[in-house]
Design a protein around this motif. Structure first.
Motif, PDB file in Angstrom:
ATOM      1  N   GLY A  33       9.021   9.995   7.335  1.00  0.00           N
ATOM      2  CA  GLY A  33       8.496  11.153   6.619  1.00  0.00           C
ATOM      3  C   GLY A  33       8.516  10.997   5.119  1.00  0.00           C
ATOM      4  N   ALA A  34       9.251   9.994   4.607  1.00  0.00           N
ATOM      5  CA  ALA A  34       9.305   9.769   3.161  1.00  0.00           C
ATOM      6  C   ALA A  34       8.019   9.096   2.697  1.00  0.00           C
ATOM      7  CB  ALA A  34      10.517   8.918   2.798  1.00  0.00           C
ATOM      8  N   TYR A  35       7.654   9.343   1.449  1.00  0.00           N
ATOM      9  CA  TYR A  35       6.449   8.738   0.874  1.00  0.00           C
ATOM     10  C   TYR A  35       6.845   7.470   0.137  1.00  0.00           C
ATOM     11  CZ  TYR A  35       2.233   8.043  -1.880  1.00  0.00           C
ATOM     12  OH  TYR A  35       1.114   7.501  -2.455  1.00  0.00           O
ATOM     13  N   VAL A  88       0.857  -1.183   0.000  1.00  0.00           N
ATOM     14  CA  VAL A  88       0.000   0.000   0.000  1.00  0.00           C
ATOM     15  C   VAL A  88       0.897   1.238   0.000  1.00  0.00           C
ATOM     16  CG1 VAL A  88      -1.925  -1.129   1.166  1.00  0.00           C
ATOM     17  CG2 VAL A  88      -0.124  -0.045   2.522  1.00  0.00           C
ATOM     18  N   ALA A  89       0.298   2.369  -0.273  1.00  0.00           N
ATOM     19  CA  ALA A  89       1.052   3.621  -0.307  1.00  0.00           C
ATOM     20  C   ALA A  89       0.806   4.396   0.977  1.00  0.00           C
ATOM     21  CB  ALA A  89       0.638   4.457  -1.517  1.00  0.00           C
ATOM     22  N   GLY A  90       1.820   5.153   1.388  1.00  0.00           N
ATOM     23  CA  GLY A  90       1.673   5.972   2.591  1.00  0.00           C
ATOM     24  C   GLY A  90       2.997   6.584   2.999  1.00  0.00           C
ATOM     25  N   THR A  91       2.939   7.419   3.999  1.00  0.00           N
ATOM     26  CA  THR A  91       4.125   8.067   4.543  1.00  0.00           C
ATOM     27  C   THR A  91       4.757   7.176   5.607  1.00  0.00           C
ATOM     28  OG1 THR A  91       3.121  10.230   4.153  1.00  0.00           O
ATOM     29  CG2 THR A  91       4.988  10.143   5.662  1.00  0.00           C
ATOM     30  N   VAL A  92       6.068   7.028   5.544  1.00  0.00           N
ATOM     31  CA  VAL A  92       6.770   6.205   6.529  1.00  0.00           C
ATOM     32  C   VAL A  92       6.663   6.884   7.893  1.00  0.00           C
ATOM     33  CG1 VAL A  92       8.975   5.204   7.206  1.00  0.00           C
ATOM     34  CG2 VAL A  92       8.352   5.327   4.785  1.00  0.00           C
TER      35      VAL A  92
END
Length: 361
Positions: free
Chosen positions: A242-244, A68-72
């Motif tokens: 904070g990285a995507y 899935v996609a998201g911010t670390v």
């Protein structure tokens, strides 16, 4: 006198400069090499570029991508750390998905409560109300029946004592009371029978559908925690808090491409080497049981014997060993995989380029 001294000093300087030029221009001889170039140890050996990999059953490092996609949000491991399969590696921001999962779970609980309510019918209190209404209807019927009987007896004694309209009204009142009692009786029977089986089945299906939706939301929520797919060592960690991250990995500002979140390798005792043999040299590869190979570490005089593992039976375009797919060259190669035991004093890591010579035992 001063002019004469100046000319003398200038001449001495010119002489020194000429002597220095003659001295530096002389043949000082060749400097000894820092290390010897890798020699071919076999009479008919094949040279190939190689890249060191972890020792995996598949013969390659494991690139870990999120589903899935998201911010670390949190990183739970360090580079070089050994982990077991299923160990959480990092977590992505799951705020929205967690709220959605809670909503789906609440809807499933509401559907379950509704199903249990239908199964628990009839409710004793509701049945008592229906019984009271039935008793009231019976009492009204008795009253209407007695009133009609009185009217009929009076008319029988003296026909002028009761009008025909009064008799009709009394008869109609009795019919209405009887109908009300019948309705109350059927209502009581309906409540006593409990929920309709079709309503029960429909509500049960709604609960099952809501439960599946809640399970799906919970399973998707679990995907926001990236876990180790295999036992191994974390070789590279390319994510930062904070990285995507997406299913393509994280964007690398140096290569201007996407890279996996993590790279995992196998054990520390053995390493693998994947070398690429030019297609015009494939016919010269010895049979699998007779293949011998040696690896030369660039920049040193170290050579390491290799153990043959397998030939990947597919010839494809060569990818430059920097592992960047943008750097394809017009050449087709056959991958051959070897392994070796890491020497104790040798600093060698996955991703390092080496020279490999393949020969016959």
């Amino acid at each position: 006198m001063n002019r004469r001294l100046i000319f003398v000093l200038a001449g001495a300087g010119v002489a020194v400069a000429l002597a220095g030029a003659w001295w530096s221009g002389g043949d000082s001889g060749a400097q000894p090499p820092v290390f010897r170039p890798a020699p071919n140890p076999y009479a008919d050996g094949l040279y190939a570029n190689g890249i060191v990999e972890s020792d995996q059953p598949s013969g390659a490092n494991v690139n870990v991508y999120p589903e899935v996609a998201g911010t670390v949000r949190q990183i739970l491991v360090r580079e070089g750390e050994r982990v077991r399969a299923g160990t959480p590696l990092l977590r992505l921001d799951d705020t929205v998905q967690r709220a959605l999962s809670g909503q789906q779970q609440a809807q499933a609980q509401a559907a379950l409560a509704q199903w249990r309510q239908l199964r628990a019918q009839p409710r004793a209190e509701t049945l008592a109300v229906a019984q009271a209404q039935l008793d009231l209807a019976a009492a009204n019927e008795k009253t209407a029946s007695d009133q009609l009987a009185k009217q009929q007896r009076a008319a029988a004694i003296d026909a002028r004592a009761v009008s025909a309209e009064a008799l009709d009204n009394a008869a109609n009142a009795l019919a209405a009371a009887q109908a009300s009692r019948a309705v109350a009786g059927k209502q009581y029977a309906l409540l006593r029978a409990g929920a309709w089986r079709f309503d029960l089945d429909s509500q049960q299906r709604q609960y099952e559908a809501s439960q599946k939706a809640a399970q799906s939301a919970a399973a998707l929520l679990e995907r926001y925690t990236v876990r180790a797919p295999v036992d191994g060592v974390v070789l590279a960690l390319r994510a930062a808090v904070g990285a995507y991250a997406s299913s393509q990995g994280v964007y690398d500002t140096y290569t201007q491409g996407y890279a996996p979140l993590l790279v995992m390798g196998g054990g520390d005792q053995h390493l693998g080497v994947r070398c690429y043999i030019d297609e015009i040299l494939i016919s010269r590869i010895p049979p699998a049981g007779q293949i011998a190979a040696q690896m030369f570490v660039r920049g040193t005089n170290i050579r390491v014997p290799l153990e043959f593992v397998r030939i990947q039976p597919y010839v494809g375009p060569k990818i430059a060993l920097s592992d960047q797919r943008q750097e394809r060259v017009d050449l087709r190669v056959l991958p051959v995989v070897f392994r070796f035991q890491r020497p104790p004093a040798l600093q060698l890591y996955p991703g390092q380029l080496v020279d490999v010579y393949v020969g016959r035992k």
